[in-house]
Scaffold this motif. Structure first.
Motif, mmCIF file in Angstrom:
data_model
loop_
_atom_site.group_PDB
_atom_site.id
_atom_site.type_symbol
_atom_site.label_atom_id
_atom_site.label_comp_id
_atom_site.label_asym_id
_atom_site.label_seq_id
_atom_site.Cartn_x
_atom_site.Cartn_y
_atom_site.Cartn_z
ATOM 1 N N ARG A 123 3.645 16.307 -73.467
ATOM 2 C CA ARG A 123 3.385 16.166 -74.903
ATOM 3 C C ARG A 123 2.402 17.228 -75.384
ATOM 4 O O ARG A 123 2.549 17.786 -76.469
ATOM 5 C CB ARG A 123 2.835 14.768 -75.185
ATOM 6 C CG ARG A 123 3.908 13.682 -75.168
ATOM 7 C CD ARG A 123 3.305 12.314 -75.377
ATOM 8 N NE ARG A 123 4.323 11.297 -75.627
ATOM 9 C CZ ARG A 123 4.146 10.003 -75.447
ATOM 10 N NH1 ARG A 123 2.962 9.564 -75.007
ATOM 11 N NH2 ARG A 123 5.110 9.142 -75.696
ATOM 12 N N GLY A 124 1.394 17.505 -74.560
ATOM 13 C CA GLY A 124 0.441 18.538 -74.930
ATOM 14 C C GLY A 124 1.066 19.920 -74.966
ATOM 15 O O GLY A 124 0.723 20.746 -75.821
ATOM 16 N N LEU A 157 -1.047 23.378 -80.320
ATOM 17 C CA LEU A 157 -2.394 23.739 -79.888
ATOM 18 C C LEU A 157 -2.484 25.251 -79.725
ATOM 19 O O LEU A 157 -1.537 25.891 -79.263
ATOM 20 C CB LEU A 157 -2.725 23.067 -78.548
ATOM 21 C CG LEU A 157 -2.602 21.541 -78.491
ATOM 22 C CD1 LEU A 157 -2.850 21.065 -77.065
ATOM 23 C CD2 LEU A 157 -3.571 20.883 -79.459
ATOM 24 N N ALA A 161 2.737 20.353 -78.226
ATOM 25 C CA ALA A 161 1.884 20.118 -79.393
ATOM 26 C C ALA A 161 1.437 21.465 -79.973
ATOM 27 O O ALA A 161 1.356 22.474 -79.259
ATOM 28 C CB ALA A 161 0.676 19.274 -79.004
ATOM 29 N N THR A 190 -7.906 21.588 -73.192
ATOM 30 C CA THR A 190 -7.270 21.282 -74.480
ATOM 31 C C THR A 190 -6.185 20.225 -74.315
ATOM 32 O O THR A 190 -6.017 19.353 -75.176
ATOM 33 C CB THR A 190 -6.674 22.551 -75.104
ATOM 34 O OG1 THR A 190 -5.704 23.123 -74.209
ATOM 35 C CG2 THR A 190 -7.747 23.580 -75.407
ATOM 36 N N LEU A 191 -5.440 20.277 -73.209
ATOM 37 C CA LEU A 191 -4.405 19.275 -72.979
ATOM 38 C C LEU A 191 -5.025 17.908 -72.693
ATOM 39 O O LEU A 191 -4.487 16.877 -73.125
ATOM 40 C CB LEU A 191 -3.496 19.705 -71.823
ATOM 41 C CG LEU A 191 -2.655 20.964 -72.075
ATOM 42 C CD1 LEU A 191 -1.872 21.339 -70.822
ATOM 43 C CD2 LEU A 191 -1.704 20.764 -73.249
ATOM 44 N N TYR A 206 0.869 15.566 -70.272
ATOM 45 C CA TYR A 206 0.899 17.021 -70.108
ATOM 46 C C TYR A 206 2.069 17.613 -70.895
ATOM 47 O O TYR A 206 1.908 18.606 -71.619
ATOM 48 C CB TYR A 206 1.022 17.351 -68.623
ATOM 49 C CG TYR A 206 0.752 18.790 -68.273
ATOM 50 C CD1 TYR A 206 -0.548 19.265 -68.192
ATOM 51 C CD2 TYR A 206 1.792 19.667 -67.997
ATOM 52 C CE1 TYR A 206 -0.813 20.580 -67.854
ATOM 53 C CE2 TYR A 206 1.541 20.983 -67.658
ATOM 54 C CZ TYR A 206 0.238 21.442 -67.587
ATOM 55 O OH TYR A 206 -0.017 22.749 -67.255
ATOM 56 N N LYS A 230 -3.375 26.072 -74.354
ATOM 57 C CA LYS A 230 -2.821 24.920 -73.640
ATOM 58 C C LYS A 230 -3.292 24.953 -72.193
ATOM 59 O O LYS A 230 -2.504 25.115 -71.261
ATOM 60 C CB LYS A 230 -1.299 24.905 -73.762
ATOM 61 C CG LYS A 230 -0.863 24.737 -75.227
ATOM 62 C CD LYS A 230 0.622 24.657 -75.418
ATOM 63 C CE LYS A 230 0.937 24.462 -76.904
ATOM 64 N NZ LYS A 230 2.382 24.374 -77.178
ATOM 65 N N GLU A 242 -7.904 16.879 -73.897
ATOM 66 C CA GLU A 242 -8.395 16.398 -75.196
ATOM 67 C C GLU A 242 -7.253 15.838 -76.034
ATOM 68 O O GLU A 242 -7.382 14.789 -76.670
ATOM 69 C CB GLU A 242 -9.087 17.550 -75.928
ATOM 70 C CG GLU A 242 -9.714 17.151 -77.251
ATOM 71 C CD GLU A 242 -10.463 18.299 -77.886
ATOM 72 O OE1 GLU A 242 -10.256 18.557 -79.086
ATOM 73 O OE2 GLU A 242 -11.250 18.956 -77.164
ATOM 74 N N GLU A 243 -6.101 16.531 -76.015
ATOM 75 C CA GLU A 243 -4.933 16.059 -76.760
ATOM 76 C C GLU A 243 -4.468 14.703 -76.234
ATOM 77 O O GLU A 243 -4.003 13.842 -76.998
ATOM 78 C CB GLU A 243 -3.792 17.091 -76.644
ATOM 79 C CG GLU A 243 -2.497 16.708 -77.327
ATOM 80 C CD GLU A 243 -2.556 16.770 -78.849
ATOM 81 O OE1 GLU A 243 -1.622 16.267 -79.502
ATOM 82 O OE2 GLU A 243 -3.550 17.321 -79.387
ATOM 83 N N ALA A 244 -4.607 14.497 -74.919
ATOM 84 C CA ALA A 244 -4.185 13.232 -74.298
ATOM 85 C C ALA A 244 -5.212 12.125 -74.453
ATOM 86 O O ALA A 244 -4.944 10.974 -74.073
ATOM 87 C CB ALA A 244 -3.893 13.460 -72.817
#
Length: 401
Positions: A40-41, A46, A44, A53-54, A38, A49, A56-58
């Motif tokens: 890191r997202g 993006l 990021a 989307t978070l 979370y 957020k 997917e980023e993870a």
């Protein structure tokens, strides 16, 4: 190329270093891993957020793991915040730091999110320097830690209007325990500064805008604790002088000699230096000899009829320039709100319950602290390359961890 790769690794590794401060607060691996993902997202690049989307980023198939971490699995957000605050002190701690209090709004639809209602927010959906407005929103009260090397948020509390605290069934549905009673925003500010003192956060000053500084009770509490402060107030506020017990602050500057006004910048804003004419008048003449009380006036250069006022309690040797600098440092928290919303998803969340709000804000604060520390190190590295070695001294602090 090798240096660029090293920089990328440092930036990528810092969220893990912050996470390592509070990883022991989680009893299971899933929320531990989700909290790091979370964070890191949140930092990021993006566009949005939110949970999807978070996730997917993870690399998650969906947002369920993140939603469980924020809303269902038990962990103490205040304990995690303690660890984040210690990370900030270890990396940015400064005996001359300023604690800044302010609130910000989070625009919301509907009526289910904890604390939401139509209410005034000075920062809801606006850019710094423009007027606030009444919106359907949540309002959070925050504490920022401002130093020469960086500024970041270190505490947060969700404001609950009486429309919520008077309706306990509604509170229960939003995860608000019966022990959570109505508190004014000033009471929340007091509690956060008390907590900073109890945790031995090193600082030298407290400042806030007039919504908080107008409280004589809080100014008195800070003075009794010998906490130096420069608090904005209104022209109707009164002080003790040689001539009156309730002397309006705006009357102190009528007929003040022109040479008493000094043109100074109180720091850089979005459009360059914030330059005003400043003056001060001493008040509260009967007090200990090593302390002073001042009323500070800030007059617009272009519109002299526009004057703002501040109440200051400080060491006897404090100069006008010192007071101007502290008054100007109040904008640090607006910069924190702006950067945390733009870069760390402070306002881009999908939690409705009271515990979830504090968890989301805690992890967003941790992400913002991470970025602030990284930028401070970059600034230090740049100075080390260009500046010769120097030494400096400062007064001993009263609050120093």
């Amino acid at each position: 190329m090798g240096g660029d790769l090293a920089d990328v690794r440092l930036w990528a590794g810092e969220p893990e270093a912050v996470h390592g401060r509070f990883v022991h607060r989680f009893s299971r691996s899933e929320p531990r891993d989700s909290a790091l993902a979370y964070m890191r997202g949140l930092i990021a690049p993006l566009q949005r957020k939110n949970g999807w989307t978070l996730a997917e980023e993870a690399g998650h198939a969906g947002p369920d793991r993140i939603h469980r971490m924020l809303n269902r699995i038990e962990w103490d957000a205040d304990e995690v915040l303690d660890d984040v605050r210690r990370y900030v002190v270890d990396n940015l701690g400064d005996r001359n730091a300023v604690l800044v209090v302010d609130d910000t709004g989070f625009l919301k639809k509907g009526i289910r999110s904890a604390g939401v209602q139509r209410q005034y927010s000075g920062t809801a959906g606006r850019t710094p320097g423009t007027a606030g407005r009444t919106e359907n929103c949540q309002v959070g009260v925050f504490l920022a830690y401002a130093t020469d090397r960086g500024r970041t948020l270190i505490d947060r509390r969700l404001y609950l209007p009486t429309s919520w605290t008077d309706d306990r069934e509604r509170c229960h549905r939003a995860g608000i325990d019966d022990e959570v009673a109505f508190e004014t925003k000033v009471a929340m500010a007091k509690a956060m500064v008390r907590r900073a003192i109890a945790d031995r956060i090193p600082f030298w000053w407290v400042t806030a805008d007039a919504a908080y500084g107008l409280s004589k009770g809080w100014r008195s509490e800070l003075e009794r604790a010998d906490v130096f402060h420069v608090m904005a107030t209104t022209r109707q506020d009164t002080v003790v002088t040689r001539w009156a017990i309730d002397h309006p602050v705006h009357d102190l500057f009528n007929g003040l000699a022109r040479q008493k006004w000094k043109r100074r910048s109180c720091g850089s804003g979005a459009h360059g230096p914030r330059i005003y004419n400043w003056a001060r008048v001493e008040v509260r003449p009967w007090h200990r000899p090593d302390r002073r009380h001042w009323v500070l006036a800030r007059r617009s250069v272009a519109r002299p009829q526009e004057i703002s006022y501040y109440i200051a309690y400080c060491p006897a040797g404090t100069t006008l320039d010192d007071l101007i600098r502290i008054a100007g440092s109040r904008w640090a928290i607006e910069e924190c709100f702006q950067s945390a919303k733009q870069e760390c998803g402070l306002d881009d969340y999908q939690v409705r319950r009271y515990p979830g709000w504090h968890r989301q804000m805690t992890l967003a604060v941790a992400a913002h602290a991470c970025l602030t520390v990284l930028r401070a190190r970059e600034l230090d590295a740049g100075k080390a390359e260009t500046d010769p070695p120097s030494s400096s001294t400062s007064a001993s602090p009263r609050y120093d961890g």
